[in-house]
Design a protein around this motif. Structure first.
Motif: not given
Length: 393
Positions: A117-131, A170-176, A178-184
């Motif tokens: 309902q929310y997340l995929l519509e907004w972030f779905g096609e973005k690269g997880v590391s580019c958010i 996002l935090n799990e993707a950042a760990n896997r 190796e980039f800084s999570s934008a949610y920090h």
């Protein structure tokens, strides 16, 4: 922590900050004066803001620094690695499959609903590391404009609930990757404290006097055991121990499915008062042949929404009582126990709390003499001392 500092030998100012995991010192020709410090602090604040947003370019500020080439090389390697990272939609599907095995059915459905309902519509096609942090804050701001089925804006609590899977993904993707999570650094919205609305003992007795006869035992047990709706609706006779006068909480009815209690505190034994004991004995005569203590005409479990709509709310309207959720019966039991002077530790065990802290935090204002913390004990001490002094004279 980033700062503007001065060299000890020539009193020239320099920047001292962290970037991409490295400590950086960049020197200037400005002398250490209040005006120059203020000027450089403004520059430093702008740098930090750009670092937070992910738009900082080292060469824009220090084009002649030898670190420019080092960071450009490091950034190039990072971009190469990140370009191979999946889209948010792809990683969210992987994360959901890996995590859902440890979730209950209700939680799985809740997370899936948030994703669809929310997340995929907004972030779905973005690269997880580019958010970016800007993307996340813009999304959260958009949620404040969403209306629920009642036409009201989403509450801060609901928005935080929607943001939780986003943070975890996002935090799990950042760990896997190796980039800084934008949610920090993004904190949850502050949720206003909601007051409990327990019934008085007089109101409880009024309700039990006028409730439908086939639901009198049901609400008696609710009001005097502090059982949750899912616990009483899922209660089966095999967990009613008349000999020891205990109700064993081992399962709950959630979305028409019996599930084990959610934690060690919920797994408990509730002591029956005489009122509850008699109510359950009467109920046994009516439904003792059925698996559920409180059931419909076919022996199946109660549908709490139907009970609330057809029995609870009409009764409160008929009695002229303020509309309240049936869950307030649990709060009522807690306040009545406290008012009667029962041990807070015992009450906590009955309710499934691991400590009594929540009792004092949640219910103390409803009990003026809770553990005699109203000044009366001190007044009695003074009065007793005065009486003893007078008797000695």
């Amino acid at each position: 922590m980033a700062s503007v500092r001065a060299r000890s030998n020539n009193k020239k100012l320099f920047f001292d900050f962290q970037y991409m995991g490295r400590r950086c010192r960049e020197y200037t020709q400005l002398t250490d004066t209040p005006a120059n410090r203020k000027k450089l602090q403004r520059v430093l604040d702008k740098m930090e803001a750009e670092m937070t947003l992910g738009t900082f370019n080292y060469a824009d500020y220090f084009p002649n620094s030898p670190r420019v080439q080092q960071f450009e090389h490091q950034q190039s390697r990072i971009q190469t690695r990140l370009s191979n990272s999946p889209t948010f939609k792809e990683f969210a599907a992987l994360w959901y499959d890996e995590m859902s095995i440890q979730w209950r059915k209700t939680h799985k459905l809740g997370v899936k609903d948030i994703l669809d309902q929310y997340l995929l519509e907004w972030f779905g096609e973005k690269g997880v590391s580019c958010i970016t942090k800007t993307d996340i804050l813009a999304f959260r701001s958009s949620l404040a404009k969403v209306q629920n089925r009642s036409g009201k804006s989403l509450s801060a609590s609901r928005i935080n609930h929607i943001m939780t899977p986003l943070r975890m993904i996002l935090n799990e993707a950042a760990n896997r990757f190796e980039f800084s999570s934008a949610y920090h650094g993004i904190k949850s919205l502050k949720v206003p404290r909601t007051d409990v609305e327990p019934f008085t003992l007089e109101e409880v007795m009024l309700i039990l006097k006028h409730v439908r006869p086939d639901f009198k035992n049901y609400y008696t047990v609710r009001f005097f055991t502090a059982m949750r709706t899912s616990e009483i609706d899922g209660l089966q006779w095999q967990y009613v121990d008349f000999e020891r006068r205990q109700i064993l909480i081992r399962q709950a009815l959630v979305m028409d499915e019996l599930i084990y209690t959610k934690n060690d505190g919920s797994y408990r034994a509730i002591d029956m008062s005489e009122t509850v004991f008699q109510a359950l004995k009467q109920q046994q005569e009516a439904t003792g042949d059925m698996p559920f203590v409180f059931c419909n005409s076919k022996g199946g479990s109660l549908m709490h929404r139907n009970v609330t709509r057809r029995v609870w709310h009409p009764l409160l309207r008929h009695l002229g009582l303020r509309a309240r959720r049936p869950y307030q019966t649990r709060h009522t039991a807690a306040t009545l126990w406290l008012a009667a002077g029962e041990s807070p530790e015992w009450i906590a065990r009955q309710m499934g709390h691991t400590t009594s802290e929540m009792l004092f935090r949640t219910y103390s204002r409803y009990i003026p003499n809770l553990t005699r913390q109203d000044g009366s004990a001190f007044e009695r001490l003074l009065a007793q001392h005065s009486t003893e002094e007078n008797s000695h004279e």
